[in-house]
Every structure is written in C-alpha cells, then in structure tokens.
Design a protein around this motif. Structure first.
Motif, mmCIF file in Angstrom:
data_model
loop_
_atom_site.group_PDB
_atom_site.id
_atom_site.type_symbol
_atom_site.label_atom_id
_atom_site.label_comp_id
_atom_site.label_asym_id
_atom_site.label_seq_id
_atom_site.Cartn_x
_atom_site.Cartn_y
_atom_site.Cartn_z
ATOM 1 N N ASN A 138 42.885 39.151 56.195
ATOM 2 C CA ASN A 138 43.923 39.688 55.317
ATOM 3 C C ASN A 138 43.740 39.203 53.883
ATOM 4 O OD1 ASN A 138 46.361 41.268 55.053
ATOM 5 N ND2 ASN A 138 47.437 39.345 54.721
ATOM 6 N N GLU A 139 43.447 37.899 53.719
ATOM 7 C CA GLU A 139 43.229 37.358 52.373
ATOM 8 C C GLU A 139 42.036 38.026 51.706
ATOM 9 O OE1 GLU A 139 41.490 35.261 49.214
ATOM 10 O OE2 GLU A 139 40.564 35.299 51.200
ATOM 11 N N LYS A 140 40.957 38.193 52.468
ATOM 12 C CA LYS A 140 39.757 38.821 51.925
ATOM 13 C C LYS A 140 40.019 40.273 51.543
ATOM 14 C CE LYS A 140 34.886 39.630 52.981
ATOM 15 N NZ LYS A 140 33.804 39.473 54.008
ATOM 16 N N LYS A 141 40.748 40.985 52.404
ATOM 17 C CA LYS A 141 41.055 42.393 52.153
ATOM 18 C C LYS A 141 41.890 42.553 50.892
ATOM 19 C CE LYS A 141 43.494 46.327 54.210
ATOM 20 N NZ LYS A 141 44.284 46.796 55.383
ATOM 21 N N ILE A 142 42.950 41.733 50.768
ATOM 22 C CA ILE A 142 43.832 41.826 49.596
ATOM 23 C C ILE A 142 43.090 41.438 48.330
ATOM 24 C CG2 ILE A 142 45.909 40.903 48.506
ATOM 25 C CD1 ILE A 142 47.107 40.574 51.274
ATOM 26 N N ARG A 143 42.284 40.355 48.421
ATOM 27 C CA ARG A 143 41.559 39.872 47.242
ATOM 28 C C ARG A 143 40.568 40.919 46.755
ATOM 29 N NH1 ARG A 143 37.029 37.162 47.804
ATOM 30 N NH2 ARG A 143 37.678 36.362 49.857
ATOM 31 N N ILE A 144 39.832 41.532 47.678
ATOM 32 C CA ILE A 144 38.851 42.563 47.296
ATOM 33 C C ILE A 144 39.557 43.759 46.669
ATOM 34 C CG2 ILE A 144 37.198 44.237 48.210
ATOM 35 C CD1 ILE A 144 36.347 42.140 50.231
ATOM 36 N N ARG A 145 40.715 44.137 47.241
ATOM 37 C CA ARG A 145 41.469 45.271 46.703
ATOM 38 C C ARG A 145 41.956 44.976 45.287
ATOM 39 N NH1 ARG A 145 45.918 46.594 50.573
ATOM 40 N NH2 ARG A 145 47.073 45.004 49.441
ATOM 41 N N ARG A 146 42.445 43.727 45.069
ATOM 42 C CA ARG A 146 42.915 43.346 43.730
ATOM 43 C C ARG A 146 41.762 43.334 42.739
ATOM 44 N NH1 ARG A 146 48.624 43.202 43.813
ATOM 45 N NH2 ARG A 146 49.338 41.989 45.571
ATOM 46 N N GLU A 147 40.634 42.747 43.155
ATOM 47 C CA GLU A 147 39.484 42.655 42.257
ATOM 48 C C GLU A 147 38.950 44.040 41.909
ATOM 49 O OE1 GLU A 147 36.839 40.167 44.407
ATOM 50 O OE2 GLU A 147 37.847 38.296 43.835
ATOM 51 N N LYS A 148 38.982 44.944 42.888
ATOM 52 C CA LYS A 148 38.523 46.306 42.639
ATOM 53 C C LYS A 148 39.419 47.003 41.624
ATOM 54 C CE LYS A 148 37.517 50.685 44.976
ATOM 55 N NZ LYS A 148 37.525 51.403 46.283
ATOM 56 N N LYS A 149 40.731 46.824 41.774
ATOM 57 C CA LYS A 149 41.658 47.452 40.841
ATOM 58 C C LYS A 149 41.503 46.881 39.436
ATOM 59 C CE LYS A 149 45.516 48.917 42.411
ATOM 60 N NZ LYS A 149 46.893 49.056 42.962
ATOM 61 N N VAL A 150 41.269 45.549 39.371
ATOM 62 C CA VAL A 150 41.041 44.915 38.068
ATOM 63 C C VAL A 150 39.802 45.510 37.411
ATOM 64 C CG1 VAL A 150 40.314 42.762 36.971
ATOM 65 C CG2 VAL A 150 42.216 42.748 38.563
ATOM 66 N N SER A 151 38.737 45.707 38.193
ATOM 67 C CA SER A 151 37.502 46.298 37.653
ATOM 68 C C SER A 151 37.747 47.710 37.138
ATOM 69 C CB SER A 151 36.416 46.314 38.734
ATOM 70 O OG SER A 151 36.112 45.014 39.159
ATOM 71 N N GLU A 152 38.556 48.471 37.874
ATOM 72 C CA GLU A 152 38.876 49.835 37.457
ATOM 73 C C GLU A 152 39.632 49.834 36.131
ATOM 74 O OE1 GLU A 152 41.043 51.511 40.659
ATOM 75 O OE2 GLU A 152 39.289 51.775 41.957
ATOM 76 N N ILE A 153 40.588 48.896 36.021
ATOM 77 C CA ILE A 153 41.383 48.822 34.793
ATOM 78 C C ILE A 153 40.503 48.445 33.602
ATOM 79 C CG2 ILE A 153 43.246 47.559 33.640
ATOM 80 C CD1 ILE A 153 44.553 47.270 36.401
ATOM 81 N N LYS A 154 39.596 47.470 33.820
ATOM 82 C CA LYS A 154 38.699 47.044 32.741
ATOM 83 C C LYS A 154 37.753 48.169 32.343
ATOM 84 C CE LYS A 154 38.687 42.081 33.712
ATOM 85 N NZ LYS A 154 37.876 40.903 34.107
ATOM 86 N N GLU A 155 37.296 48.952 33.339
ATOM 87 C CA GLU A 155 36.384 50.058 33.060
ATOM 88 C C GLU A 155 37.078 51.145 32.253
ATOM 89 O OE1 GLU A 155 32.740 51.694 32.978
ATOM 90 O OE2 GLU A 155 33.288 49.763 33.858
ATOM 91 N N ILE A 156 38.324 51.410 32.607
ATOM 92 C CA ILE A 156 39.105 52.390 31.850
ATOM 93 C C ILE A 156 39.268 51.932 30.411
ATOM 94 C CG2 ILE A 156 41.406 53.418 31.613
ATOM 95 C CD1 ILE A 156 41.577 53.441 34.654
ATOM 96 N N LYS A 157 39.485 50.635 30.245
ATOM 97 C CA LYS A 157 39.658 50.082 28.902
ATOM 98 C C LYS A 157 38.390 50.246 28.056
ATOM 99 C CE LYS A 157 40.982 45.826 26.507
ATOM 100 N NZ LYS A 157 39.765 45.572 25.728
ATOM 101 N N LYS A 158 37.224 50.052 28.717
ATOM 102 C CA LYS A 158 35.966 50.170 27.994
ATOM 103 C C LYS A 158 35.688 51.622 27.605
ATOM 104 C CE LYS A 158 33.726 46.204 30.214
ATOM 105 N NZ LYS A 158 32.620 45.775 31.120
ATOM 106 N N GLU A 159 35.982 52.524 28.544
ATOM 107 C CA GLU A 159 35.658 53.935 28.324
ATOM 108 C C GLU A 159 36.630 54.625 27.374
ATOM 109 O OE1 GLU A 159 35.602 55.620 32.186
ATOM 110 O OE2 GLU A 159 33.734 54.618 32.809
ATOM 111 N N LYS A 160 37.814 54.112 27.331
ATOM 112 C CA LYS A 160 38.856 54.777 26.545
ATOM 113 C C LYS A 160 38.849 54.277 25.102
ATOM 114 C CE LYS A 160 43.688 56.092 26.987
ATOM 115 N NZ LYS A 160 44.942 55.891 27.744
ATOM 116 N N GLU A 161 38.655 55.178 24.187
ATOM 117 C CA GLU A 161 38.696 54.828 22.765
ATOM 118 C C GLU A 161 40.114 55.038 22.258
ATOM 119 O OE1 GLU A 161 34.153 56.249 21.730
ATOM 120 O OE2 GLU A 161 35.861 57.130 20.696
#
Length: 292
Positions: A146-169
C-alpha cells in the motif's frame, strides 16, 4: 538495520474513512478464516470435528477486533493519530498491539473449547506466537504494498504537474504592489504589508505568523492574534495567495517545487527552510496552480 529504521520512519497515510476500516477488517478476518480452515496449521488438527465452527468464529472475532483497533484508539488519542505525523512504524505498532489483544481474547475462547471437547490446552505465549505469525505477515505485506502504491502514484502525479509546468508557457502581468492591512481579532492591532512580499502565513494556536520577504531577500516574521480563516477571507481576491492546508496560506509566486509521499504532497521554496504540507482535498488542477 538502517534501512529498516528508515522504512519504519517513512510517512504513511492513516485513512480516517470508516468504509476503508470496514474493508480492511473484513478482508483480514476472511484471510484468517480461510487460512486456518483450509491449511489447519499449528494445533488445529485436534479441532477436526468443529473446525468450521471454530475457524469461522476466529475469523469473525478477528474482523470485529480489527475494526475496533482501527476506529476506537483514533478517537481517543487524536494527537498520536495525527495524519501529519503518522508513519509506517506507528502503523505497525498499532497492529502489534491490536493483534496481541485479539490473541488474548481468542486464547480465552480456545480454552473454553478445549475444556468442552477435552482437547489439549495451549499456553498463552504459544497461542500469541501463532496469532502474531498468522496476522502480522499479511498485514505487513499489505502495508508494504500500500505504501509503495500510494508513493508511486504521488510521485507520478508530481512528475505530471512538473511536466505541465515545463511545457506550458505563461506570461504573467504583475500588478502593482498593493499594501494590505490585516487586523487582529479584537481590532486593536494590525499588520500592513505589500501582498507581493508575503511568502506564507501559518497558524500558531490563537495567533498567526506572517513571513515577509525583505529587501535583502530574508524572511521576517510578524505575529498577530488572528485566525487563518479571517486572513484567507481578506486575501481571497489575490489569485497568487492560496490556503493549501488548514494551517498554511502560501504565495504561489514563491513556490518552485513540489514533492509527494504516501502521506501527501509537500511544497518547497528557496525562501523557506521547511516544506509546507498540502491538504488532500486539493484537486490535481489546484496542485497545478501551485506551480504555475
């Protein structure tokens, strides 16, 4: 040993949902019943005539006891079960204590069966060993997954947010600095500052601490007897000022990073030494605003 201590200290989410606790309790009781009934380990070969009745009773008691352990202590010891401080170690300790108490109850019931059907008696220590062995292995395995599943899900969402930030001018037209005055609850004291200089505010009991940036890029703290709710109401017209947590209001212009773990998300800034937690009620769109 260091890796084990580090794992036990990792943030873990103590889910307050009654539905979640009922679900965990049901599957825990079901696992114990099926495991004992199908494999008949330890002493259960002597219960052959009443094996279904006995193992089903243990499963039901384990289910009810698991729910009580997850529900009652959290109501009494609210500070200890504070989700902001909850770790894998605390969760495991709760399970050990809970399983031990359940084991004592089940041992007493087994003693009644032993007397009634003239079966071999089992010592309390031996019974507790069997109980811990059967219960803790699946529970620890569940915590790990459960800890691994939640942590991976959080890290994935963080990566998505950072990627959106980079791509968005984004081209932001900054408004002229506006001064605002926040008055204390009694209206006798106030703090005046430029909204662009506010890095974040946090609650300190009945007081609120305002952290303002100075000309030397240092943080200066000002304290006022006022609630964060009142502050948030006065600053709601400013899009860059967001209440991200029950205890924090942040200026997203100063936030430059975000991280995630099993407990939740944390905001980071070059101007702030500590990380600022984010409420779980925040949507993905709200999180994206924090790193605009």
């Amino acid at each position: 040993m260091k890796k084990i201590i580090k794992w036990l200290s990792m943030p873990y989410y103590f889910n307050p949902s009654i539905k979640f606790k009922l679900k965990i309790s049901f599957f825990h009781g079901l696992f114990i019943f099926l495991f004992l009934y199908l494999f008949k380990p330890f002493y259960l070969n002597q219960f052959e005539l009443i094996i279904l009745e006995y193992t089903l009773g243990i499963g039901i008691i384990a289910c009810l006891a698991t729910f009580i352990v997850l529900y009652i202590p959290a109501l009494i010891f609210k500070e200890y079960f504070n989700e902001d401080n909850w770790t894998i170690g605390r969760n495991l300790f709760l399970m050990v204590v809970g399983v031990t108490l359940v084991g004592i109850v089940l041992w007493y019931i087994t003693e009644i069966y032993s007397i009634t059907y003239q079966l071999r008696k089992i010592s309390l220590l031996e019974f507790l060993f069997y109980t811990l062995l059967v219960s803790l292995i699946p529970l620890i395995y569940f915590i790990f997954l459960n800890e691994k599943k939640i942590r991976i899900r959080r890290e994935k969402k963080v990566s998505e947010i950072k990627e959106i930030k980079k791509e968005k001018e984004i081209s932001v037209l900054k408004e002229l600095a506006k001064e605002i005055s926040i008055y204390s609850d009694n209206g006798k004291e106030s703090i005046t500052f430029s909204i662009d200089n506010l890095v974040y505010a946090t609650s300190q009991g009945n007081y609120a601490s305002f952290f303002l940036i100075t000309k030397n890029d240092d943080l200066k703290e000002k304290i006022l007897r006022v609630t964060l709710t009142k502050i948030a109401t006065q600053l709601k017209e400013y899009e860059n000022i967001i209440r991200c947590h029950k205890s924090y209001i942040v200026n997203i212009d100063y936030i430059n990073d975000i991280s995630g773990n099993a407990r939740g998300y944390l905001l980071k800034s070059d101007f702030i030494k500590t990380s600022i937690p984010v409420s779980r009620s925040f949507s993905k769109q709200s999180l994206q605003r924090l790193l605009r």
